[in-house]
Design a protein around this motif. Structure first.
Motif, short mmCIF file in Angstrom:
data_model
loop_
_atom_site.label_atom_id
_atom_site.label_comp_id
_atom_site.label_asym_id
_atom_site.label_seq_id
_atom_site.Cartn_x
_atom_site.Cartn_y
_atom_site.Cartn_z
N GLY A 5 0.78 -1.22 0.00
CA GLY A 5 0.00 0.00 0.00
C GLY A 5 0.81 1.27 0.00
N LEU A 6 2.11 1.18 -0.14
CA LEU A 6 2.96 2.37 -0.11
C LEU A 6 3.17 2.90 -1.52
N SER A 7 3.83 4.05 -1.60
CA SER A 7 4.02 4.70 -2.89
C SER A 7 4.84 3.80 -3.83
N PRO A 8 4.55 3.82 -5.13
CA PRO A 8 5.29 2.97 -6.07
C PRO A 8 6.79 3.20 -6.05
N ASP A 9 7.25 4.42 -5.75
CA ASP A 9 8.68 4.68 -5.75
C ASP A 9 9.33 4.35 -4.41
N GLN A 10 8.57 3.75 -3.48
CA GLN A 10 9.15 3.30 -2.21
C GLN A 10 9.48 1.82 -2.23
N THR A 11 9.45 1.21 -3.41
CA THR A 11 9.92 -0.15 -3.62
C THR A 11 11.09 -0.12 -4.60
N LEU A 12 12.22 -0.67 -4.18
CA LEU A 12 13.40 -0.70 -5.03
C LEU A 12 13.31 -1.89 -5.98
N VAL A 13 13.60 -1.65 -7.25
CA VAL A 13 13.61 -2.72 -8.25
C VAL A 13 15.05 -2.96 -8.70
N LEU A 14 15.46 -4.22 -8.65
CA LEU A 14 16.79 -4.63 -9.08
C LEU A 14 16.66 -5.55 -10.30
N THR A 48 21.24 -5.57 -9.44
CA THR A 48 21.72 -4.20 -9.62
C THR A 48 20.53 -3.25 -9.79
N ARG A 49 20.73 -2.01 -9.41
CA ARG A 49 19.64 -1.03 -9.40
C ARG A 49 19.09 -0.80 -10.80
N ARG A 50 17.78 -0.95 -10.94
CA ARG A 50 17.08 -0.71 -12.21
C ARG A 50 16.70 0.77 -12.30
N HIS A 51 16.77 1.34 -13.48
CA HIS A 51 16.44 2.75 -13.66
C HIS A 51 14.93 2.97 -13.62
N ALA A 52 14.54 4.15 -13.17
CA ALA A 52 13.12 4.52 -13.11
C ALA A 52 12.64 4.99 -14.48
N SER A 53 11.32 5.10 -14.61
CA SER A 53 10.74 5.69 -15.81
C SER A 53 10.95 7.20 -15.78
N ALA A 54 10.96 7.81 -16.95
CA ALA A 54 11.04 9.27 -17.03
C ALA A 54 9.73 9.93 -16.62
N LEU A 55 8.65 9.15 -16.55
CA LEU A 55 7.34 9.71 -16.25
C LEU A 55 7.16 9.92 -14.76
N VAL A 56 6.64 11.07 -14.39
CA VAL A 56 6.21 11.31 -13.01
C VAL A 56 4.69 11.40 -13.04
N ASN A 57 4.03 10.69 -12.12
CA ASN A 57 2.57 10.62 -12.11
C ASN A 57 2.00 11.87 -11.44
N VAL A 58 1.37 12.72 -12.23
CA VAL A 58 0.88 14.00 -11.70
C VAL A 58 -0.64 14.09 -11.70
N ASN A 59 -1.33 13.01 -12.09
CA ASN A 59 -2.80 13.06 -12.10
C ASN A 59 -3.36 12.37 -10.87
N GLY A 60 -4.67 12.25 -10.81
CA GLY A 60 -5.33 11.79 -9.60
C GLY A 60 -5.37 10.29 -9.45
N THR A 61 -4.23 9.62 -9.48
CA THR A 61 -4.17 8.18 -9.36
C THR A 61 -3.51 7.79 -8.04
N SER A 118 4.66 10.14 -7.83
CA SER A 118 5.80 9.21 -7.84
C SER A 118 6.37 9.06 -9.24
N ALA A 119 7.63 8.68 -9.30
CA ALA A 119 8.30 8.31 -10.55
C ALA A 119 8.90 6.92 -10.32
N ALA A 120 8.21 5.90 -10.81
CA ALA A 120 8.54 4.53 -10.46
C ALA A 120 9.16 3.79 -11.63
N VAL A 121 9.67 2.61 -11.34
CA VAL A 121 10.21 1.72 -12.38
C VAL A 121 9.04 1.13 -13.17
#
Length: 807
Positions: free
Chosen positions: A113-122, A126-139, A144-147
């Motif tokens: 139930g936490l924010s999508p960017d509070q989970t690390l993806v490997l 090794t650390r996986r890069h995040a998406s360039a998209l930041v979620n700015v709408n009502g979702t 967050s800017a998540a993988v």
């Protein structure tokens, strides 16, 4: 503010009590009846996530780890990796937003139930890069800017390990909720291919009527092949192509100009994508091995914005006499490459790696217009782009020391990580964002309708550096007691340093029963996307469009409105759990509590109508409202994960594998941001709707039960998943609506035509379950047929067939 769900202050005590009750039964097993090691573990159970000790199985770890095999992921109707993973891991939720711009295409997943960017993806540790998209709408996950998990095809994976514990001290920023480690296939020979075809066939019942739909046709073709590199190396190639048609679950449009038709397209976007991956390893000597991987994905995704009917003031009848439905098209290009060396150096197991990742998003607005150009307006626009990339160097060292402990050797690990990140925003063509010859008419909105392009003033090119040092020690004090300690120090060029630590322990009372627990601190650095994203866009507020400027927290506008430079989020995690193993049966029960401070969120819209001072600030910028990222939300999350598995082998009735997994989770917002603005009165920065989204936007209970059966050439899977009701809140209580408590049933049957060729036929959501529809009084334009917060989507029944070949 407290949650509307009942609080569970005794969750940790309840879990430990349950574990101790079971302990009596487990301890009653005599030594000869205790399961032998080869009965309770397998090669597939060996994990590398959450521990740096070798040959540790998922039931031997000091923290809970789920192991999901590639076969499990592929025995699904969906070919979206994130959706298949969420069906398997109960603490993971993958929602399907619609009519939310780029979030429709780059969908975030949430753990506990936490924010999508509070989970690390490997990826391969090794650390996986995040998406360039930041979620700015009502979702869910707003801000967050998540993988992008769907950038990795299931066919390239051997297994997935999900660590359900805070792990910032072990892996660094973002690992507050846990870690998802994707492990690529490593094969010298063999291969396989599959083709899956499916579509929805469903009865849609919205607030204003019923209809039948057969849409969302999807075709996915995938293949992989292993090759030998010399006598001892490997090269594994994987490829996947997917083509999915859109779905539409909008309601009937009640407005007079719609003539009672369905005018919107609310559902999954149209997607066409192809992905290739290569993974390789080659010994260089008796002590050293070279390894590396590379992947590329290109995805074209098209979703729909809100419809503009023929009488819309921003319609140009000369272009669209019947109105128009703007489309938001995104081309995503995702690249990842890595190379490394591992071997023995001065008695240490050493691993040196260099990993590069890049995600670029190019936006187009199609079937649209810029009303300020009148009949001369283009109908297709280059709306600009976003790019994020990172380069990570890692050096890891591990060694076992014989120190005379009864439990075995001490395992010590240490290392360093250096990371460089860059974030860019590129402007779109002028017609996508500016005001044309009719721009003096303030009744007309400027820019492309549906998705306004990025302006030259939005263009950014920012980077930062980060360096980290860590140490991790596991000490088996006795044959029954193992303790672990980890410490990590990180330094960022933009905000300074952070220190995290972790203590964990496990006590095996018998071979059948153990208790485990941990206490850790964590952090998440503000992403470059959150620090520097800026745009001007049309945001839906109370059913209307508001021209909104999103400004960096360090900008002059945001500072006057109450923003301050972003700082890291911090957390404290507590876990306590039990592991029970009785022959072919195993059960894990893990309770947790996560306290987060200074969570980064996106502020409310601060409208020009709030005060003359705000109007004077925004009017010269040509926007009606402003928003920005800020720290200040504090949350408490507590819950229990339960995973039970029983394997039954029979001579006449086949082999059975039963799994029941449940997550009970409660999130409470304990503090919301308060404004430091110099304005009088002070604007509200974080209101009711955002608070309730955090607290009740994901299910507080999710239970999945599945049975896998195989006998000879036949096989079958049955799965039932229960989702507790989710609230999709409005700005006031009268505008709230919920999904309702729902259970979905999935069935799949398999037959092996030959030793190499297999056939599978299945139905997901057999009984055509939907979330409760959006009430008619809250859907005055017919766009939102169902809550897009629904944790299982809102597309209905899906049938599919799969042909697979192996060699």
């Amino acid at each position: 503010m407290t949650s509307r769900f009942p609080r569970r202050p005794a969750l940790l005590a309840a879990a430990s009590g349950a574990a101790l009750m079971i302990a009596g039964a487990a301890s009653a097993q005599t030594a000869p009846d205790a399961p032998a090691p080869d009965e309770i573990t397998s090669v597939d159970d060996i994990v590398v996530t959450g521990t740096r000790a070798p040959a540790r199985s998922r039931l031997d770890t000091l923290a809970p780890v789920d192991v999901v095999t590639a076969e499990t992921l592929q025995n699904r109707g969906t070919t979206e990796f994130a959706a298949a993973l969420a069906q398997t891991v109960p603490s993971l939720t993958f929602q399907r937003p619609a009519a939310n711009d780029g979030t429709d295409s780059i969908r975030p997943a949430t753990l506990r139930g936490l924010s999508p960017d509070q989970t690390l993806v490997l990826l391969n540790g090794t650390r996986r890069h995040a998406s360039a998209l930041v979620n700015v709408n009502g979702t869910v996950g707003r801000g967050s800017a998540a993988v992008d998990l769907n950038a990795i095809p299931s066919t390239a994976l051997d297994r997935v390990e999900v660590l359900r514990d805070g792990a910032s001290a072990q892996y660094g920023s973002d690992a507050i909720a846990g870690v998802i480690n994707l492990r690529l296939k490593e094969a010298r020979e063999g291969g396989g291919a599959s083709v899956t075809y499916g579509q929805y066939f469903t009865d849609v019942e919205t607030a204003r009527g019923k209809r039948d739909e057969e849409d969302g046709r999807a075709v996915t073709a995938s293949a992989w092949q292993g090759f030998g590199l010399g006598s001892d190396g490997f090269l594994t190639l994987s490829a996947e192509y997917s083509d999915r048609d859109p779905t539409n679950r909008s309601d009937f449009d009640p407005r007079p100009a719609a003539n009672g038709a369905v005018t919107a397209r609310f559902g999954d976007p149209k997607v066409e994508q192809w992905t290739v991956f290569a993974n390789a390893g080659k010994p260089l000597s008796a002590d050293w091995e070279a390894y590396g991987w590379a992947g590329y994905q290109e995805r074209d995704s098209t979703s729909a914005a809100f419809p503009r009917l023929s009488d819309n003031p921003n319609n140009v009848p000369a272009i669209y006499p019947n109105g128009f439905l703007p489309k938001i098209a995104i081309n995503s290009q995702d690249v990842s490459t890595a190379g490394g060396l591992r071997g023995t150096l001065a008695g240490w197991d050493a691993d040196f790696s260099l990993v590069y990742g890049r995600n670029a998003l190019d936006f187009r607005t199609e079937d649209s217009l810029n009303a300020t150009y009148g009949a001369a307006s283009p109908t297709s626009f280059d709306s600009g782009g976003l790019t994020y990339d990172q380069l990570v160097f890692g050096a890891d060292f591990t060694r076992q020391f014989e120190v005379g402990l009864d439990g075995g050797p001490l395992n010590f690990a240490w290392g360093l990580e250096a990371r460089k990140e860059n974030y860019q925003i590129d402007a779109g063509q002028p017609e996508s964002w500016n005001r044309g010859p009719l721009g003096s008419n303030t009744a007309l909105a400027g820019g492309a309708q549906g998705f306004v392009g990025f302006q030259p003033s939005n263009a950014v090119d920012e980077d930062r550096d980060a360096v980290a040092l860590y140490a991790d020690v596991e000490i088996p004090l006795t044959e029954k007691l193992t303790v672990e300690g980890a410490l990590r120090v990180e330094d960022y060029s933009d905000f300074g340093d952070a220190q995290t630590g972790k203590l964990a322990a496990r006590y095996d009372f018998t071979p059948s029963f153990a208790l485990r627990g941990s206490v850790s601190t964590g952090f998440r650095a503000p992403s470059l996307q959150q620090s520097f994203f800026t745009s001007t866009s049309s945001v839906v507020q109370n059913g209307g469009f508001v021209e909104t400027g999103t400004f960096p927290a360090t900008s002059e506008v945001a500072s006057v409105l109450g923003a301050r430079p972003l700082k890291p989020e911090t957390s404290t995690n507590y876990t306590l759990g039990a592991v029970i193993r009785l022959g072919a049966f195993d059960l894990t029960v893990d309770a947790y509590r996560i306290e987060i401070e200074d969570q980064i969120v996106l502020s409310e819209l601060i409208n020009r109508s709030f005060s003359p001072q705000v109007a004077g600030l925004l009017d010269p910028l040509g926007v009606q409202a402003a928003r920005f990222f800020l720290n200040g939300v504090a949350t408490e999350t507590q819950g229990i994960d339960v995973v039970g598995r029983y394997r039954l082998r029979t001579d006449t009735a086949g082999d059975w594998d039963f799994t029941v997994a449940a997550n009970v989770n409660d999130v409470s917002v304990t503090r919301a941001p308060t404004s430091s603005s110099v304005l009088n009165p002070v604007p509200t920065l974080f209101a009711r709707q955002r608070i309730l989204t955090i607290e009740e936007g994901t299910p507080d209970t999710k239970v999945s039960a599945s049975a896998d059966w195989s006998q000879g050439r036949w096989g079958a899977t049955a799965r039932a998943t229960y989702y507790a009701s989710v609230l999709q809140p409005g700005s006031v209580p009268a505008n709230d609506y919920s999904t309702g408590d729902k259970t979905t049933i999935d069935l799949e049957g398999r037959f092996q035509l030959t030793d190499r060729v297999g056939l599978a036929i299945g139905v997901e959501n057999v009984f055509d379950e939907y979330p409760d529809f959006v009430p008619a009084n809250l859907n005055n334009n017919g766009v939102l047929g169902f809550p897009y917060y629904s944790p299982f989507g809102f597309n209905g029944r899906y049938g599919y067939a799969r042909v697979s070949v192996r060699w």
